[in-house]
Design a protein around this motif. Structure first.
Motif, PDB file in Angstrom:
ATOM      1  N   LYS A 156       0.823  -1.214   0.000  1.00 54.96           N
ATOM      2  CA  LYS A 156       0.000   0.000   0.000  1.00 54.96           C
ATOM      3  C   LYS A 156       0.858   1.267   0.000  1.00 54.96           C
ATOM      4  CE  LYS A 156      -4.252  -1.707   2.164  1.00 54.96           C
ATOM      5  NZ  LYS A 156      -5.157  -1.598   3.337  1.00 54.96           N
ATOM      6  N   ILE A 157       0.299   2.318  -0.576  1.00 54.89           N
ATOM      7  CA  ILE A 157       0.907   3.649  -0.543  1.00 54.89           C
ATOM      8  C   ILE A 157      -0.085   4.576   0.143  1.00 54.89           C
ATOM      9  CG2 ILE A 157       1.783   5.572  -1.921  1.00 54.89           C
ATOM     10  CD1 ILE A 157       2.314   3.536  -4.157  1.00 54.89           C
ATOM     11  N   ASP A 158       0.325   5.110   1.284  1.00 56.92           N
ATOM     12  CA  ASP A 158      -0.558   5.981   2.061  1.00 56.92           C
ATOM     13  C   ASP A 158      -1.897   5.319   2.323  1.00 56.92           C
ATOM     14  OD1 ASP A 158       1.407   7.970   2.068  1.00 56.92           O
ATOM     15  OD2 ASP A 158       0.690   8.809   0.177  1.00 56.92           O
ATOM     16  N   GLY A 159      -1.853   4.025   2.604  1.00 55.71           N
ATOM     17  CA  GLY A 159      -3.057   3.300   2.973  1.00 55.71           C
ATOM     18  C   GLY A 159      -3.930   2.857   1.818  1.00 55.71           C
ATOM     19  N   LYS A 160      -3.488   3.059   0.586  1.00 55.63           N
ATOM     20  CA  LYS A 160      -4.296   2.686  -0.575  1.00 55.63           C
ATOM     21  C   LYS A 160      -3.513   1.777  -1.525  1.00 55.63           C
ATOM     22  CE  LYS A 160      -7.105   6.906  -0.566  1.00 55.63           C
ATOM     23  NZ  LYS A 160      -7.579   8.079  -1.372  1.00 55.63           N
ATOM     24  N   ASN A 161      -4.254   0.983  -2.283  1.00 58.61           N
ATOM     25  CA  ASN A 161      -3.649   0.070  -3.250  1.00 58.61           C
ATOM     26  C   ASN A 161      -3.707   0.668  -4.647  1.00 58.61           C
ATOM     27  OD1 ASN A 161      -4.986  -2.177  -1.126  1.00 58.61           O
ATOM     28  ND2 ASN A 161      -2.914  -2.621  -1.841  1.00 58.61           N
ATOM     29  N   TYR A 162      -2.597   1.286  -5.035  1.00 57.06           N
ATOM     30  CA  TYR A 162      -2.489   1.822  -6.389  1.00 57.06           C
ATOM     31  C   TYR A 162      -1.869   0.799  -7.337  1.00 57.06           C
ATOM     32  CZ  TYR A 162      -3.529   6.422  -4.453  1.00 57.06           C
ATOM     33  OH  TYR A 162      -4.138   7.487  -3.836  1.00 57.06           O
ATOM     34  N   THR A 163      -1.441  -0.318  -6.795  1.00 57.07           N
ATOM     35  CA  THR A 163      -0.765  -1.308  -7.614  1.00 57.07           C
ATOM     36  C   THR A 163      -1.338  -2.696  -7.358  1.00 57.07           C
ATOM     37  OG1 THR A 163       0.980  -2.067  -6.102  1.00 57.07           O
ATOM     38  CG2 THR A 163       1.328   0.040  -7.223  1.00 57.07           C
ATOM     39  N   ILE A 164      -1.077  -3.589  -8.309  1.00 54.89           N
ATOM     40  CA  ILE A 164      -1.289  -5.010  -8.086  1.00 54.89           C
ATOM     41  C   ILE A 164       0.101  -5.592  -7.851  1.00 54.89           C
ATOM     42  CG2 ILE A 164      -2.209  -7.169  -8.997  1.00 54.89           C
ATOM     43  CD1 ILE A 164      -3.733  -5.398 -11.072  1.00 54.89           C
ATOM     44  N   PRO A 165       0.443  -5.890  -6.605  1.00 56.25           N
ATOM     45  CA  PRO A 165       1.792  -6.406  -6.338  1.00 56.25           C
ATOM     46  C   PRO A 165       1.946  -7.806  -6.907  1.00 56.25           C
ATOM     47  CG  PRO A 165       0.437  -6.579  -4.375  1.00 56.25           C
ATOM     48  CD  PRO A 165      -0.384  -5.838  -5.393  1.00 56.25           C
ATOM     49  N   ARG A 166       3.141  -8.125  -7.351  1.00 55.00           N
ATOM     50  CA  ARG A 166       3.413  -9.468  -7.849  1.00 55.00           C
ATOM     51  C   ARG A 166       3.970 -10.301  -6.698  1.00 55.00           C
ATOM     52  NH1 ARG A 166       7.584 -10.758 -12.740  1.00 55.00           N
ATOM     53  NH2 ARG A 166       9.044 -10.146 -11.105  1.00 55.00           N
ATOM     54  N   TYR A 167       3.209 -11.304  -6.321  1.00 59.30           N
ATOM     55  CA  TYR A 167       3.587 -12.147  -5.186  1.00 59.30           C
ATOM     56  C   TYR A 167       4.999 -12.708  -5.354  1.00 59.30           C
ATOM     57  CZ  TYR A 167       3.819 -16.152  -2.037  1.00 59.30           C
ATOM     58  OH  TYR A 167       4.216 -17.050  -1.076  1.00 59.30           O
ATOM     59  N   TYR A 168       5.703 -12.764  -4.246  1.00 59.50           N
ATOM     60  CA  TYR A 168       7.009 -13.424  -4.225  1.00 59.50           C
ATOM     61  C   TYR A 168       7.283 -13.815  -2.780  1.00 59.50           C
ATOM     62  CZ  TYR A 168      11.645 -14.505  -6.084  1.00 59.50           C
ATOM     63  OH  TYR A 168      12.768 -15.162  -6.515  1.00 59.50           O
ATOM     64  N   PRO A 169       7.701 -15.049  -2.539  1.00 62.27           N
ATOM     65  CA  PRO A 169       7.953 -15.458  -1.152  1.00 62.27           C
ATOM     66  C   PRO A 169       9.129 -14.694  -0.556  1.00 62.27           C
ATOM     67  CG  PRO A 169       8.701 -17.130  -2.687  1.00 62.27           C
ATOM     68  CD  PRO A 169       7.952 -16.123  -3.503  1.00 62.27           C
ATOM     69  N   SER A 170       9.116 -14.571   0.748  1.00 63.93           N
ATOM     70  CA  SER A 170      10.150 -13.793   1.433  1.00 63.93           C
ATOM     71  C   SER A 170      11.515 -14.470   1.396  1.00 63.93           C
ATOM     72  CB  SER A 170       9.742 -13.537   2.889  1.00 63.93           C
ATOM     73  OG  SER A 170       8.581 -12.724   2.944  1.00 63.93           O
ATOM     74  N   TYR A 171      11.522 -15.797   1.235  1.00 64.94           N
ATOM     75  CA  TYR A 171      12.788 -16.532   1.199  1.00 64.94           C
ATOM     76  C   TYR A 171      12.916 -17.315  -0.114  1.00 64.94           C
ATOM     77  CZ  TYR A 171      13.713 -15.540   6.117  1.00 64.94           C
ATOM     78  OH  TYR A 171      13.974 -14.906   7.305  1.00 64.94           O
ATOM     79  N   GLY A 172      14.136 -17.404  -0.597  1.00 64.88           N
ATOM     80  CA  GLY A 172      14.410 -18.166  -1.814  1.00 64.88           C
ATOM     81  C   GLY A 172      14.820 -17.289  -2.979  1.00 64.88           C
ATOM     82  N   GLY A 173      14.503 -16.002  -2.895  1.00 68.05           N
ATOM     83  CA  GLY A 173      14.884 -15.072  -3.944  1.00 68.05           C
ATOM     84  C   GLY A 173      16.168 -14.343  -3.587  1.00 68.05           C
ATOM     85  N   GLY A 174      16.466 -13.326  -4.366  1.00 72.33           N
ATOM     86  CA  GLY A 174      17.648 -12.515  -4.100  1.00 72.33           C
ATOM     87  C   GLY A 174      18.908 -13.101  -4.702  1.00 72.33           C
TER      88      GLY A 174
END
Length: 516
Positions: A156-174
């Motif tokens: 969210k940006i300032d409490g609103k959803n201006y985007t559709i986030p692309r899911y990605y798990p917190s571990y395994g990337g990078g």
């Protein structure tokens, strides 16, 4: 993740973004049908045209003649126009696209916080250039499922959803090392756990003829300075670019630990553990070096341990790739990359009609359904894969249709805590090993103290400051600048008014976040 691409040398000016935001006016477009999140589409309505630009790490791109592409169109009653943008050139091209004012219906950006693109996007949002999707999301159960709750909330940006986030798990990337396990086994080495062991492993890969051809032709590690950036985090015991010390955030650009990390990289360079053109390699050149069968490792998200394996096995059929679980730094603390539960965002420009916004959201909702997720990841059942004893077994058609490069999965990432480590065609035992590494990584908690913090000075000045710091580090590493010159650069950077303003603002934002 986030990533994961080279930084470009140019930024589109803020004025360009403001011109764009004023040019994206609301127009009536879109058809009368509705893409269905259930996948049945409107059988009598005309398909909805949807244009998309999205990053891709594939070497080859599919088009509308591809069966998987066509299956998505059929399931969602859409006509897709997808512009795959290579990771190597993504940031450059997305800047050009933003400046052009001619955005597709769905525009993917990697970051809406950091420079250079983030500040432009946020200014465009303030100017009303993109849709506020908050009122619509409740009607799309897959985009707001329990599995997506944290992803939607944290984007969210300032409490609103201006985007559709692309899911990605917190571990395994990078970006983190993946090594030739078969070389480790041949040389009688265990997977390295400390930075010293990592160095010694790369040295052995270069000097002890791990491919057994009797020639001194192997490379320790395929990388460039940007793809060794994880070492600065290992030495500083932090995620991101800020370090919490004595209750204050400090830029890791100026930390003493970063000098130690740079010297570690310099020693490896001096010992020839990297490719000869280390200082100037781009992403595709690193891939070429890694996949040549002559490199002992490279820095990637974990799924690349399988997806990068096939080219290497053409050279050495016995090749095996395995990600490092964590690295212990000089202070005895373990580090492994982790991040937010998403990587990248889609935005819908205001030139798209409200009716079409709903159809686009229905398309994305299908992609995040269990059926759509599986389709994007593995292809069409019975065509691209079969299930045997609960395992996904890819067919030859999957290779022909390039399903294994996960192109459609570039649009909707699989909602699965292990999705960053899986790939089509991955054998069950390989996947089990990957999952085990993720489970071990989850035990390593390394904070990202600046997560969600915004500083206008950071967005305005940091990109250029970091570029200068990166250039100085590279010069020291390759022997074109002395340590005395480096020390003077860091002293000047600490005294730089812009750097001081960035540090002041980010600490004010950090203190404010503690009170929420």
């Amino acid at each position: 993740m986030g990533g994961l691409v080279m930084k470009v040398k140019k930024m589109v000016s803020l004025s360009s973004a403001l011109v764009l935001s004023s040019s994206l006016v609301l127009t009536a477009c879109g058809s009368k049908d509705n893409a269905s999140s259930g996948g049945d589409g409107g059988k009598t309505a005309a398909p909805t045209d949807i244009s998309i630009s999205v990053i891709s790490y594939a070497d080859e791109f599919i088009d509308e003649t591809n069966s998987l592409w066509q299956e998505f169109e059929k399931k969602t009653n859409t006509k897709l126009k997808i512009n795959w943008i290579s990771a190597t050139t993504f940031e450059d091209k997305i800047n050009v696209l933003l400046a052009s004012g001619n955005l597709p219906d769905l525009t993917f950006v990697e970051d809406i916080t950091a420079a250079p693109v983030g500040p432009q996007i946020r200014n465009m949002i303030k100017q009303g250039a993109f849709w506020d999707l908050t009122p619509f999301l409740k009607d799309y159960p897959n985009l707001t499922s329990p599995e997506m709750k944290e992803t939607i909330e944290k984007s969210k940006i300032d409490g609103k959803n201006y985007t559709i986030p692309r899911y990605y798990p917190s571990y395994g990337g990078g970006v983190f090392p993946i090594l030739r396990k078969d070389w480790l086994d041949k040389l009688g080495l265990k997977m390295p756990e400390t930075v010293d062991e990592f160095y010694n492993t790369l040295k052995a890969f270069k000097e002890k003829d791990p491919d057994g051809n009797g020639k001194a032709d192997t490379i320790g590690y395929a990388a460039s300075p940007a793809y060794m950036g994880f070492m600065y985090n290992v030495f500083n015991d932090t995620q991101g670019v800020w370090k919490l010390r004595d209750g204050q955030l400090h830029s890791i650009l100026t930390e003493d630990a970063s000098k130690d990390a740079m010297l570690w990289i310099k020693k490896a360079y001096d010992d020839g553990l990297f490719p000869a053109d280390f200082a100037i390699l781009n992403f595709s050149q690193i891939n070429d070096a890694f996949q040549s069968g002559k490199a002992g490792g490279g820095g990637y998200a974990m799924n690349n341990a399988f997806s990068r394996l096939a080219p290497i096995q053409k050279v050495d059929p016995k090749a095996d790739l395995m990600p490092i679980t964590s690295l212990t730094g000089p202070k005895g603390n373990k580090y492994t990359p982790s991040g937010s539960p998403f990587y990248g965002h889609y935005l819908i420009p205001k030139k798209v009609s409200e009716d079409k916004v709903k159809k686009i959201l229905a398309f994305m909702d299908y992609g995040y359904s269990k059926e759509g997720n599986k389709l994007a990841r593995y292809g069409i059942p019975g065509v691209h894969y079969n299930e045997e004893n609960g395992n996904i077994v890819a067919t030859e058609q999957a290779k022909k249709d390039k399903v294994m490069t996960n192109l459609m999965d570039s649009i909707f990432h699989e909602i699965n805590e292990y999705s960053a480590v899986a790939a089509a065609g991955m054998p069950a035992d390989f996947y089990a090993r990957q999952k085990q590494i993720v489970d071990e990584r989850k035990k390593v908690k390394v904070a990202k103290p600046d997560e969600g913090l915004i500083s206008e000075a950071y967005n305005k000045y940091y990109s250029e400051i970091k570029k200068k710091a990166d250039d100085m580090r590279t010069k020291v590493i390759v022997g074109k600048a002395s340590l005395e010159e480096y020390d003077k650069f860091i002293a000047d950077l600490k005294a730089d008014p812009n750097m001081q303003l960035i540090t002041k603002e980010i600490n004010e934002a950090y203190q404010a976040s503690l009170k929420k």
